[in-house]
Structure formats: C-alpha cells, structure tokens
Design a protein around this motif. Structure first.
Motif, PDB file in Angstrom:
ATOM      1  N   LEU A  67       0.854  -1.184   0.000  1.00 49.77           N
ATOM      2  CA  LEU A  67       0.000   0.000   0.000  1.00 49.77           C
ATOM      3  C   LEU A  67       0.892   1.236   0.000  1.00 49.77           C
ATOM      4  CD1 LEU A  67      -2.397  -1.381   2.727  1.00 49.77           C
ATOM      5  CD2 LEU A  67      -2.839  -1.276   0.275  1.00 49.77           C
ATOM      6  N   PHE A  68       0.327   2.346  -0.431  1.00 51.79           N
ATOM      7  CA  PHE A  68       1.144   3.559  -0.514  1.00 51.79           C
ATOM      8  C   PHE A  68       0.703   4.603   0.515  1.00 51.79           C
ATOM      9  CE2 PHE A  68       1.757   1.366  -4.464  1.00 51.79           C
ATOM     10  CZ  PHE A  68       3.113   1.503  -4.679  1.00 51.79           C
ATOM     11  N   LEU A  69       1.623   5.457   0.869  1.00 46.20           N
ATOM     12  CA  LEU A  69       1.373   6.469   1.898  1.00 46.20           C
ATOM     13  C   LEU A  69       2.190   7.712   1.544  1.00 46.20           C
ATOM     14  CD1 LEU A  69       0.189   6.670   5.009  1.00 46.20           C
ATOM     15  CD2 LEU A  69       2.605   6.541   5.580  1.00 46.20           C
ATOM     16  N   ASN A 159       1.358   5.348  11.272  1.00 44.56           N
ATOM     17  CA  ASN A 159       0.092   5.152  10.556  1.00 44.56           C
ATOM     18  C   ASN A 159      -0.241   3.683  10.347  1.00 44.56           C
ATOM     19  OD1 ASN A 159      -1.179   7.733   9.775  1.00 44.56           O
ATOM     20  ND2 ASN A 159       0.790   8.139   8.796  1.00 44.56           N
ATOM     21  N   ASN A 162      -3.821   2.590  11.335  1.00 45.94           N
ATOM     22  CA  ASN A 162      -4.778   3.269  10.457  1.00 45.94           C
ATOM     23  C   ASN A 162      -4.815   2.631   9.073  1.00 45.94           C
ATOM     24  OD1 ASN A 162      -6.229   5.334  11.652  1.00 45.94           O
ATOM     25  ND2 ASN A 162      -4.585   6.835  11.455  1.00 45.94           N
ATOM     26  N   VAL A 163      -3.649   2.420   8.496  1.00 45.23           N
ATOM     27  CA  VAL A 163      -3.567   1.848   7.150  1.00 45.23           C
ATOM     28  C   VAL A 163      -4.127   0.424   7.146  1.00 45.23           C
ATOM     29  CG1 VAL A 163      -1.994   1.069   5.326  1.00 45.23           C
ATOM     30  CG2 VAL A 163      -1.635   3.292   6.421  1.00 45.23           C
ATOM     31  N   THR A 166      -8.140   0.572   7.663  1.00 43.51           N
ATOM     32  CA  THR A 166      -8.986   1.195   6.638  1.00 43.51           C
ATOM     33  C   THR A 166      -8.866   0.500   5.286  1.00 43.51           C
ATOM     34  OG1 THR A 166      -7.274   2.852   6.188  1.00 43.51           O
ATOM     35  CG2 THR A 166      -9.015   3.484   7.697  1.00 43.51           C
ATOM     36  N   ASN A 167      -7.825  -0.315   5.094  1.00 42.15           N
ATOM     37  CA  ASN A 167      -7.672  -0.998   3.809  1.00 42.15           C
ATOM     38  C   ASN A 167      -8.007  -2.485   3.871  1.00 42.15           C
ATOM     39  OD1 ASN A 167      -6.454   1.093   1.847  1.00 42.15           O
ATOM     40  ND2 ASN A 167      -5.294   1.368   3.723  1.00 42.15           N
ATOM     41  N   ARG A 168      -8.470  -2.958   5.027  1.00 43.81           N
ATOM     42  CA  ARG A 168      -8.886  -4.363   5.159  1.00 43.81           C
ATOM     43  C   ARG A 168      -7.833  -5.287   4.565  1.00 43.81           C
ATOM     44  NH1 ARG A 168     -12.749  -5.844   2.415  1.00 43.81           N
ATOM     45  NH2 ARG A 168     -13.946  -7.080   3.895  1.00 43.81           N
TER      46      ARG A 168
END
Lengths: 438, 438
Positions: A67-69, A159, A162-163, A166-168
């Motif tokens: 995933l990206f941040l 994060n 959180n990541v 929220t991204n399951r």
C-alpha cells in the motif's frame, strides 16, 4: 564506435549536470545554499522516471500487497522522541576557539591546526542534533516545536494501524512511501551523495515474527533485482552484510546494497530486519496498542518489520555515473548517457534534415507529444551535432526527416547506444519506441 | 438506480476520507498536528493521478514548450526578501490579554469577548509573518536563517536564466513545477482547504511583453479546459475576474477559477498576468541581469510572466466533493465516488463469486497487476457488499468470476456509474479498462 580508456569522475558528472540542466545549486543567483539543490528539466524527468520504476517494482510484487502512503514533512516532537532521534540523531561537532569555524569532529584531525585560520585551539567535542527545527502556529511556546522529518519511515510506523484497518488488508503487507527528508549535515559533500534536503523511497514490510528472517531474505533478493530492471551494471553492485558490531542494537540483520562509485564502494540502499523495535516504541510512547490480532490462534502479536530504504537523489547520481560513457564515433569523442530507455528523460528527438522540412517533422513530433511521450524537436546545426546533443541527454532514439521522407513516408531512426541507423516507416515510430521501452 | 435528494457536506467528506483511508491527521496516535495531514493508500494514489493529469496537460500543449523543474523547499533569506515575502507575507494577529489565546484578527469580532475564556481584553493587532523559519548548518548565527518556501513559484523565477540557457529553448516557453509549500496559518481550516503544509502545481509562462495579454487569455482558456478533461462538473466552475482593487499592485490581470464548494464559491486556481515584476525584482536584488536578448531586433527585454497556480490538496478536495454521490441501488442507499476513471485510485476490482473460485480469479488479478494496473482483489462478503465497498472507493469497474467462467471463459463486468452488468471474455478485460480510461 570504440570506447576510450577514460573514467567517469564526480567532476565530470557535476559539470554535465550543470551544462545540460539536470541539476542547479539552489538560489545560485544569490550565492547558493550549501547542500541543497534544484533539479532542472532533465533532472526532474529523470527523477520522475526513477520514482515510477520504484513504484512499479513495489506495486507488482507477487508476495503480498504493498500500500502507498504520503506522510507530512512537519512532524511533532513526540514522534522523534519515541523513535530515538531527539536523543540519538547527532553528529560530533567541534569549534575553532579562534575563528569560531565549526567542523564535524570525525572529518578533521584535531591534532592539527584549523584549516580555516591556522590556529590550533579547539572546543570540546559536543553532540549536534541533525534535525531541522521550526515552530508551528502563532504561539511561540515550547509546545509548538516541530521538526522537518529526518527520514520518512516513522510516518509509516505511526500510521500502521490506520492503514491496516482502513484498507482491510491481511498480514503480511507493506507500506511504501516516497517523500522528502531533511538532515542538517555539518558538512554536506559529494554533490547529491550527502545533501541536507533529499528524497527517500522507503518500504516497510509488516509480517509475523516467525516469517521475519525469510521475508528479509526475500526482499534483499527483490531489491537487488530492481537495479537489474533499471539497467544498473551488475558488476558494480554488491551486498555488504553488516557485522554484529555495525548493527543497531535492535536490528536482527542488515544488508546494504553498495555501488562502486569513483570514490569507492558506498551504500546505495539499506535493507534491514528491524524486528518489532519501531512498533513497540510507538506503542509505548503513544499509549496505543499497535499489536495485531491473529484470528487463527486467537492471540495478539507485534508484527516484525523489514525495511527497504533508498535515496532518490543517491540513486539519481548512481544512474548518472552508471550511464556515463565516453566513446569514439567517427573519429570524434562523444559523451553519451546510456540510460535504460525507461529512465531516459527524453524518449526521442525529431530532426528535420533542413529547415524547409520543419513542418512535416514538427507535425510528427506534436503527434508523439500528444500521445504522451516526452520528446524533443531540434532543427539547428548538422545532424551529427544534433546526435551529440541528444547523446549527452541520454535520448535513446533520434528520427530524421529528409527529402525522401515525403515520397517513401519513412524516416531514419538512429539508436543511441549502437549509433546504427535504419529506415523505418513513419507510422512505425511508436512501435519502435515501445520496443525500446520494454 | 435513482438519486436521492441529499447534499454532500464537508463532514461527509472528512468521514469518508478517514473511513476509507484517503487522509489521516498527521501523528494522530500522538494527538495530531493542527493543519497537517498524511495521505493514506487511496489518497496517495489519487494524488499521483492528479499530478499525472496536470503534467500531461502541461506537456501536451501545442502553444510552445513547457519544461519541468523541482526546486528545493529550503531557501535562503535573500530570495524572500526580493520577492517581498519577508516584509509583506503576514496575517493580522491578536492575543487575548487574559488567557493568551491567539487569533487571526480578521477571523474574530474584537468587539465581543474571547471565545476561549470569555473575557474581553485584546492586545493591539500585530503582523504575523507566515513563513516557517529554520537554521541551516551548525553555526547558529543570522547568516544561517532559511525558510520553508511559502510558494513554489520563486524557484522558477530564480532559475529562469539557468533553465533557458541549458535547454536551448526559444521564447515563449513555460516552466512547470510540482512541490510542497508551507504557510504557518494562525487558524488552518476546512480540512484540506487551508493547510500549513500543502502541495502546489505552478506553471510560469515567459513571453514577450507584447504577447502577454493574449497569452494570459490563452492560458485562462487552457486551464478551464483542464478541469473538463478530469471530469469536474462544469456548472460548478466559474471565473472570478479580479477587480482593480483586488489586484496586486504589479499585476496586470488575474482570473480565479472558482468551484462551488458546500461552503460557497472559493478559489481553486489562480491565473495571473504578473508582467515583469518577478524577474525585475530578482534582477535588482541578485545583481544578475535576467533580461533576454532578441536576435531579430538586437535588443534586450525583460520577459512578461503569466502564472497558473493550483493546490494539489485543494484540487484533491474538489475532486472528492465533485465525485461524491448518494443514490439508491436496489432499494439501498449507496455512497459512490464517480471519479473520472483516469483519477480513480483503483482501476478495477476482482471478485471470485465464492472462495473456492479464488485461484483462477487471483491469477487474473495478478496478471493485471503485472501489467501495471492498480487493482484490488476482494473475496469476502456478498457480491453486493463488495460492490458497495468499491463504489465508496471510486473503482470504475468490478469483475466477478463465477461457476460458468470456467467453461465460457467470461466474467461479469459491472460499471460503477450505471451499475449495469455485462458478460465479457477474460481476454477483453484490459480493453474494457482501456476504454474507460480514455
């Protein structure tokens, strides 16, 4: 075409960067800012291509999801206290008592006189924290202190929860980030190699503790592979395995990818197995439980982290060193940047043989531009001179429109690396480029 | 499918951003940092797509060449003295004498009591400079003061001569830049609308003085056109032409593109005809002549500048507001983000109808991933539930693999906006997506 026994040097790269507008010193018309640089047209395009290649390498992994941040640069005191940067991120510093000139203590021989004024009278060695500090908001009290982040990784750790929620997303997974970081180096050096403002590409991989070592080895292999895909000379790359003495106290293993620069083998990328150090620190300091619940075993565990960390600017410099070649073409020395076409700032240049052929060639050029290719048009000087200009910019292909083009609907395609020329149909130009870019 | 008479509000967007991981407050686990945000997975991808669309819109112009630049964030005092920011870039500030709370003077009614402590005793109104200050290097004297740039444009002006000469470019031409900027707002507000750390996309167009007005009009049209190409509702866009009273003293004209936010018509982008103010200022202050020599007339002139300036984050917020729709699907209310497919963070999602069909669908998903598409795989919950999840993320296409897929080599393709389903061959998935992305 034959190669000449010359070697690339830092001076040649600096001069080329300035001459072709890859890099300028920041605020040069005001005397410059030490250790800080601006990137010109070709530099910006090269950087964009480097970032894109990295993002693609991350996004395409089969091993799990990345995933990206994009975290902020400004960050509060609490983050850097938890990470240890407030107390540990410093360099040893020493002042000349006579002229007040300041040095990094490990850069200078304190048994000798001050290189600046010639006296020999030093202060004690003190710690100098390398984080840039500023104040947030209008209130000028201590609660408003913020730092420019000295690395991007901490934004990923804080994060993480959180990541994940929220991204399951399922373990293991990675979080990747590109962004600027700042270190107040006492003595910035070697051009883009050690800067005060620089850009990082970091990926933190979160996994079960029992898979940490295997995943660390997996990412070492993957990351070394990345340099292959962007065309870096494999004989100039090696792993340096950090010895137990070199390792940070919490680290369970670290391999540096080193590149053979003209000034020696130096770190290009670090791959580190960091255990659960970072998430544990932030759990403690924030009071938030960052552990992960395992449905299968009904237990919680703190994920282990494998980090991949590379500087965009240092990779940029590496790519330049690696691509730089001086060879002889038709009895003349040429400088050519043999970038992997994926990285080349300009993909193709379009030349009308003479000015009165400008119009049809400019139409072809505009057509390619509209298709989204970064392309150049050059009408001035001999074709040979125009080739030399593009060679120095690393443009993989040049196309020339001549008097026959009107009748045979063909142009001369010339390859940067081989200097070979071939006649191709105008409607084959996109294909020719796509083949190069593969 | 029918639309329901609901309206999008800032609160709904903030909640959606948090729920789906578009945006998090920076250092949330440490209580957050006011006016500073981190972008999560979907937010980072959306931002990347916004930047890419802007770069393409610049790169594809037929009017002349646009070159790219990436200037540094740290910049010396001299730059901001020349630009006027040191003396003029401030907000009026007032303190409560009782509780010391600080306000922006134009945000508060000073005839009333302090909203924080209820007393009415104010300091005089003073100027508060909005630039973040830090110190560069180890010497702690005044010569080391540096600022985090409050706008990206100045880096373009001070590099103008460098860029023009190293790229052999002819007038007129533009220099475009994307990068972070920082403003120490006393009271950041409306989520991403007014932030302390934000990102700008600016293009400065350099032309002959006699072409300034025409080029200004050209760019106004081009820039309004840009919003069409990324799917923004044209009825919510308008030009606000600045009146002579609103214009900066040096400005020869300025049009703001305004968008109709739930909190009113607000500036989204500014297009300004700045005359020769900026280059003249930097010529004076640096002592370097930034004028351009015209070969034809054998005279020198100071180019005029037309500026296009937009915030990435503000456009990001606009895109979210504009895409947000609540409608009824099969008797149920759904939230859907109707992003232009070019901007959608995730291009397609792949669903196996039941878990035992995971393997063949995961293979198709991996294949698309390897082709470079940003895609998602979801195996949990009913297909309807999975559609709802993707709708909220703005994913334009979903593909479901069912029991028949094995025999007919087809999947069910479902369109986000129409909710229409059709049966398509597996080898047509790329084409289906490419058609959407056109």
């Amino acid at each position: 075409m034959s190669s000449v026994p010359t070697t690339v040097t830092l001076e040649k790269i600096v001069a080329l960067c300035k001459r072709k507008g890859f890099v300028y010193q920041t605020a040069e018309i005001y005397g410059g800012l030490n250790g800080v640089y601006d990137f010109g047209h070709l530099g910006t395009l090269l950087k964009q291509n480097i970032r894109h290649a990295w993002i693609q390498s991350m996004q395409k992994t089969d091993h799990g999801e990345i995933l990206f941040l994009e975290g902020s640069i400004l960050s509060p005191h609490a983050v850097w206290e938890a990470s240890g940067h407030v107390s540990n991120f410093h360099d040893p510093m020493v002042d000349c008592l006579n002229c007040k000139h300041r040095y990094r203590a490990d850069d200078i021989d304190l048994h000798k006189a001050c290189p600046h004024c010639g006296n020999k009278a030093w202060t004690d060695i003190r710690d100098f924290n390398m984080m840039f500090q500023t104040n947030l908001g209008a209130a000028a009290d201590n609660t408003s202190v913020a730092y420019l982040r000295p690395e991007t990784a901490q934004a990923i750790y804080i994060n993480f929860k959180n990541v994940a929620s929220t991204n399951r997303v399922k373990m293991p997974f990675g979080i990747a980030q590109i962004g600027k970081a700042f270190r107040n180096e006492i003595t910035p050096k070697q051009f883009l190699f050690r800067m005060r403002e620089f850009e990082q590409m970091e990926m933190e991989w979160f996994c079960k503790p029992e898979n940490g070592l295997a995943d660390f080895e997996y990412w070492c292999e993957q990351r070394m592979n990345f340099f292959k895909t962007i065309g870096i000379d494999q004989t100039k790359l090696r792993f340096h395995v950090q010895t137990p003495e070199e390792l940070a106290h919490y680290s369970k293993g670290c391999k540096d990818v080193e590149y053979h620069f003209p000034f020696g083998w130096k770190e290009l990328e670090g791959i580190a197995y960091r255990g659960d150090f970072d998430l544990t620190q932030h759990s403690k300091h924030s009071g938030k439980d960052l552990a992960v619940h395992d449905e299968a075993t009904k237990t919680s565990y703190m994920p282990h982290v494998v980090e991949s960390s590379i500087g965009v600017d240092r990779l940029f410099l590496t790519v330049l060193f690696d691509a730089y070649v001086e060879d002889m073409v038709e009895g003349e020395m040429r400088v050519v940047l043999k970038f992997h076409p994926k990285l080349a700032p300009i993909k193709a240049a379009f030349f009308p043989l003479v000015k009165k052929l400008n119009e049809p060639m400019h139409k072809i050029y505009l057509d390619m531009k509209r298709k989204g290719y970064m392309v150049d048009f050059d009408e001035s000087g001999s074709i040979g001179k125009r080739y030399r200009r593009q060679d120095e910019m690393g443009t993989p292909a040049c196309f020339t429109y001549d008097f026959e083009s009107e009748t045979d609907q063909c142009v001369t395609a010339r390859n940067r690396d081989t200097t070979k020329q071939e006649r191709i149909n105008i409607d084959q130009i996109s294909n020719y480029l796509e083949n190069l870019l593969k």
